[in-house]
Design a protein around this motif. Sequence first.
Motif, PDB file in Angstrom:
ATOM      1  N   ASN A  19       0.917  -1.050  -0.025  1.00 31.23           N
ATOM      2  CA  ASN A  19       0.029  -0.005  -0.258  1.00 31.23           C
ATOM      3  C   ASN A  19       0.870   1.179   0.006  1.00 31.23           C
ATOM      4  OD1 ASN A  19      -2.297  -1.418   0.552  1.00 31.23           O
ATOM      5  ND2 ASN A  19      -2.094  -1.805   2.662  1.00 31.23           N
ATOM      6  N   PHE A  20       0.387   2.228  -0.668  1.00 31.24           N
ATOM      7  CA  PHE A  20       1.182   3.433  -0.417  1.00 31.24           C
ATOM      8  C   PHE A  20       0.354   4.569  -0.462  1.00 31.24           C
ATOM      9  CE2 PHE A  20       1.069   2.589  -5.050  1.00 31.24           C
ATOM     10  CZ  PHE A  20       0.804   3.668  -5.580  1.00 31.24           C
ATOM     11  N   THR A  21       0.974   5.647  -0.057  1.00 31.73           N
ATOM     12  CA  THR A  21       0.161   7.195   0.412  1.00 31.73           C
ATOM     13  C   THR A  21       0.961   8.247  -0.494  1.00 31.73           C
ATOM     14  OG1 THR A  21       0.000   6.445   2.608  1.00 31.73           O
ATOM     15  CG2 THR A  21      -0.514   8.665   2.241  1.00 31.73           C
ATOM     16  N   ASP A  22      -0.038   9.139  -1.031  1.00 35.96           N
ATOM     17  CA  ASP A  22       0.568  10.317  -1.573  1.00 35.96           C
ATOM     18  C   ASP A  22       0.023  11.568  -1.091  1.00 35.96           C
ATOM     19  OD1 ASP A  22       1.507  11.632  -3.927  1.00 35.96           O
ATOM     20  OD2 ASP A  22      -0.128  11.468  -5.408  1.00 35.96           O
ATOM     21  N   LEU A  23       1.147  12.501  -1.055  1.00 34.93           N
ATOM     22  CA  LEU A  23       0.601  13.778  -0.145  1.00 34.93           C
ATOM     23  C   LEU A  23       0.432  14.732  -1.574  1.00 34.93           C
ATOM     24  CD1 LEU A  23       3.754  13.720   2.399  1.00 34.93           C
ATOM     25  CD2 LEU A  23       1.198  13.009   2.434  1.00 34.93           C
ATOM     26  N   VAL A  24      -0.473  15.485  -1.325  1.00 37.69           N
ATOM     27  CA  VAL A  24      -1.078  16.350  -2.334  1.00 37.69           C
ATOM     28  C   VAL A  24      -1.200  17.810  -1.650  1.00 37.69           C
ATOM     29  CG1 VAL A  24      -2.665  16.911  -4.011  1.00 37.69           C
ATOM     30  CG2 VAL A  24      -2.342  14.387  -3.476  1.00 37.69           C
ATOM     31  N   LYS A  35      -9.189  11.273  -9.606  1.00 41.09           N
ATOM     32  CA  LYS A  35      -9.628  10.585 -10.971  1.00 41.09           C
ATOM     33  C   LYS A  35      -8.678   9.294 -11.153  1.00 41.09           C
ATOM     34  CE  LYS A  35     -11.487  14.861 -12.846  1.00 41.09           C
ATOM     35  NZ  LYS A  35     -11.501  15.720 -14.009  1.00 41.09           N
ATOM     36  N   LYS A  36      -7.464   9.633 -11.219  1.00 37.55           N
ATOM     37  CA  LYS A  36      -6.489   8.581 -11.791  1.00 37.55           C
ATOM     38  C   LYS A  36      -6.556   7.400 -10.576  1.00 37.55           C
ATOM     39  CE  LYS A  36      -1.726   7.914 -13.307  1.00 37.55           C
ATOM     40  NZ  LYS A  36      -0.525   8.728 -13.400  1.00 37.55           N
ATOM     41  N   ASN A  37      -6.510   7.587  -9.232  1.00 36.35           N
ATOM     42  CA  ASN A  37      -6.716   6.635  -8.247  1.00 36.35           C
ATOM     43  C   ASN A  37      -7.940   5.628  -8.617  1.00 36.35           C
ATOM     44  OD1 ASN A  37      -5.825   5.141  -6.061  1.00 36.35           O
ATOM     45  ND2 ASN A  37      -6.818   6.660  -4.845  1.00 36.35           N
ATOM     46  N   HIS A  38      -9.099   6.437  -8.696  1.00 39.33           N
ATOM     47  CA  HIS A  38     -10.193   5.576  -9.083  1.00 39.33           C
ATOM     48  C   HIS A  38     -10.101   5.191 -10.281  1.00 39.33           C
ATOM     49  CE1 HIS A  38     -14.557   4.904  -8.744  1.00 39.33           C
ATOM     50  NE2 HIS A  38     -14.679   5.119  -9.914  1.00 39.33           N
ATOM     51  N   SER A  39      -9.661   5.572 -11.416  1.00 39.90           N
ATOM     52  CA  SER A  39      -9.770   4.757 -12.889  1.00 39.90           C
ATOM     53  C   SER A  39      -8.757   3.720 -12.994  1.00 39.90           C
ATOM     54  CB  SER A  39      -9.713   5.988 -14.044  1.00 39.90           C
ATOM     55  OG  SER A  39      -8.685   6.397 -13.930  1.00 39.90           O
ATOM     56  N   GLN A  40      -7.740   4.108 -12.554  1.00 41.63           N
ATOM     57  CA  GLN A  40      -6.284   3.108 -12.624  1.00 41.63           C
ATOM     58  C   GLN A  40      -6.106   2.195 -11.593  1.00 41.63           C
ATOM     59  OE1 GLN A  40      -3.230   4.981 -14.662  1.00 41.63           O
ATOM     60  NE2 GLN A  40      -4.612   6.382 -15.937  1.00 41.63           N
ATOM     61  N   PHE A  41      -6.233   2.638 -10.403  1.00 42.05           N
ATOM     62  CA  PHE A  41      -5.830   1.824  -8.987  1.00 42.05           C
ATOM     63  C   PHE A  41      -6.951   1.543  -7.933  1.00 42.05           C
ATOM     64  CE2 PHE A  41      -2.394   4.565 -11.049  1.00 42.05           C
ATOM     65  CZ  PHE A  41      -1.270   3.539 -11.098  1.00 42.05           C
ATOM     66  N   ASN A  42      -8.054   1.499  -8.622  1.00 46.64           N
ATOM     67  CA  ASN A  42      -9.144   0.876  -8.006  1.00 46.64           C
ATOM     68  C   ASN A  42      -9.191   1.741  -6.543  1.00 46.64           C
ATOM     69  OD1 ASN A  42     -11.490  -0.818  -7.796  1.00 46.64           O
ATOM     70  ND2 ASN A  42     -10.302  -2.313  -6.823  1.00 46.64           N
ATOM     71  N   ASP A  43      -8.959   2.699  -6.434  1.00 43.39           N
ATOM     72  CA  ASP A  43      -8.860   3.849  -5.179  1.00 43.39           C
ATOM     73  C   ASP A  43      -7.746   2.814  -4.179  1.00 43.39           C
ATOM     74  OD1 ASP A  43     -10.695   5.437  -6.107  1.00 43.39           O
ATOM     75  OD2 ASP A  43     -12.485   4.329  -5.726  1.00 43.39           O
ATOM     76  N   SER A  44      -6.961   2.419  -4.610  1.00 45.86           N
ATOM     77  CA  SER A  44      -6.105   1.680  -3.653  1.00 45.86           C
ATOM     78  C   SER A  44      -4.963   2.613  -3.043  1.00 45.86           C
ATOM     79  CB  SER A  44      -5.243   0.562  -4.254  1.00 45.86           C
ATOM     80  OG  SER A  44      -4.389   0.967  -5.243  1.00 45.86           O
ATOM     81  N   VAL A  45      -4.688   3.846  -3.580  1.00 44.72           N
ATOM     82  CA  VAL A  45      -3.724   4.918  -3.261  1.00 44.72           C
ATOM     83  C   VAL A  45      -4.361   5.493  -1.958  1.00 44.72           C
ATOM     84  CG1 VAL A  45      -2.170   6.626  -4.006  1.00 44.72           C
ATOM     85  CG2 VAL A  45      -2.434   4.895  -5.324  1.00 44.72           C
ATOM     86  N   THR A  46      -3.911   5.930  -1.085  1.00 43.98           N
ATOM     87  CA  THR A  46      -4.210   6.796   0.126  1.00 43.98           C
ATOM     88  C   THR A  46      -3.983   8.148  -0.116  1.00 43.98           C
ATOM     89  OG1 THR A  46      -4.139   5.024   1.684  1.00 43.98           O
ATOM     90  CG2 THR A  46      -4.338   7.169   2.658  1.00 43.98           C
ATOM     91  N   LEU A  47      -4.690   8.880  -0.315  1.00 45.26           N
ATOM     92  CA  LEU A  47      -4.395  10.559  -0.757  1.00 45.26           C
ATOM     93  C   LEU A  47      -4.534  11.377   0.558  1.00 45.26           C
ATOM     94  CD1 LEU A  47      -6.601  10.744  -4.103  1.00 45.26           C
ATOM     95  CD2 LEU A  47      -3.833  10.275  -3.810  1.00 45.26           C
ATOM     96  N   ILE A  48      -3.473  11.962   0.680  1.00 45.96           N
ATOM     97  CA  ILE A  48      -3.450  13.179   1.699  1.00 45.96           C
ATOM     98  C   ILE A  48      -3.260  14.413   1.523  1.00 45.96           C
ATOM     99  CG2 ILE A  48      -2.407  13.684   4.027  1.00 45.96           C
ATOM    100  CD1 ILE A  48      -1.618  10.704   4.409  1.00 45.96           C
ATOM    101  N   SER A  49      -4.440  15.450   1.532  1.00 47.26           N
ATOM    102  CA  SER A  49      -4.228  16.686   1.226  1.00 47.26           C
ATOM    103  C   SER A  49      -3.477  17.629   2.276  1.00 47.26           C
ATOM    104  CB  SER A  49      -5.770  17.248   0.981  1.00 47.26           C
ATOM    105  OG  SER A  49      -5.650  18.533   0.410  1.00 47.26           O
ATOM    106  N   ILE A  50      -2.574  18.267   1.753  1.00 51.38           N
ATOM    107  CA  ILE A  50      -1.808  19.279   2.804  1.00 51.38           C
ATOM    108  C   ILE A  50      -2.218  20.446   2.390  1.00 51.38           C
ATOM    109  CG2 ILE A  50       0.473  19.718   3.516  1.00 51.38           C
ATOM    110  CD1 ILE A  50       0.007  16.820   4.046  1.00 51.38           C
TER     111      ILE A  50
END
Length: 55
Positions: A19-24, A35-50
């Motif tokens: 699993n991995f996390t992306d800081l935005v 959009k990319k997480n949903h369409s290409q990664f089945n919502d598997s990336v944890t997105l954290i908004s900074i």
Amino acid sequence: MKGMGETWCSVKRHFPNENFTDLVFSEGILRQAHKKNHSQFNDSVTLISIKTDSF
């Protein structure tokens, strides 16, 4: 990681079971990352908004 997913494919290819996390840091990039997480990664990336105004 950070950004809108430029390295996600490579990371997933090398570490398919992790699993991995992306800081935005931008609302616009966050929308693209969702959009990319949903369409290409089945919502598997944890997105954290900074919020940059907190720095």
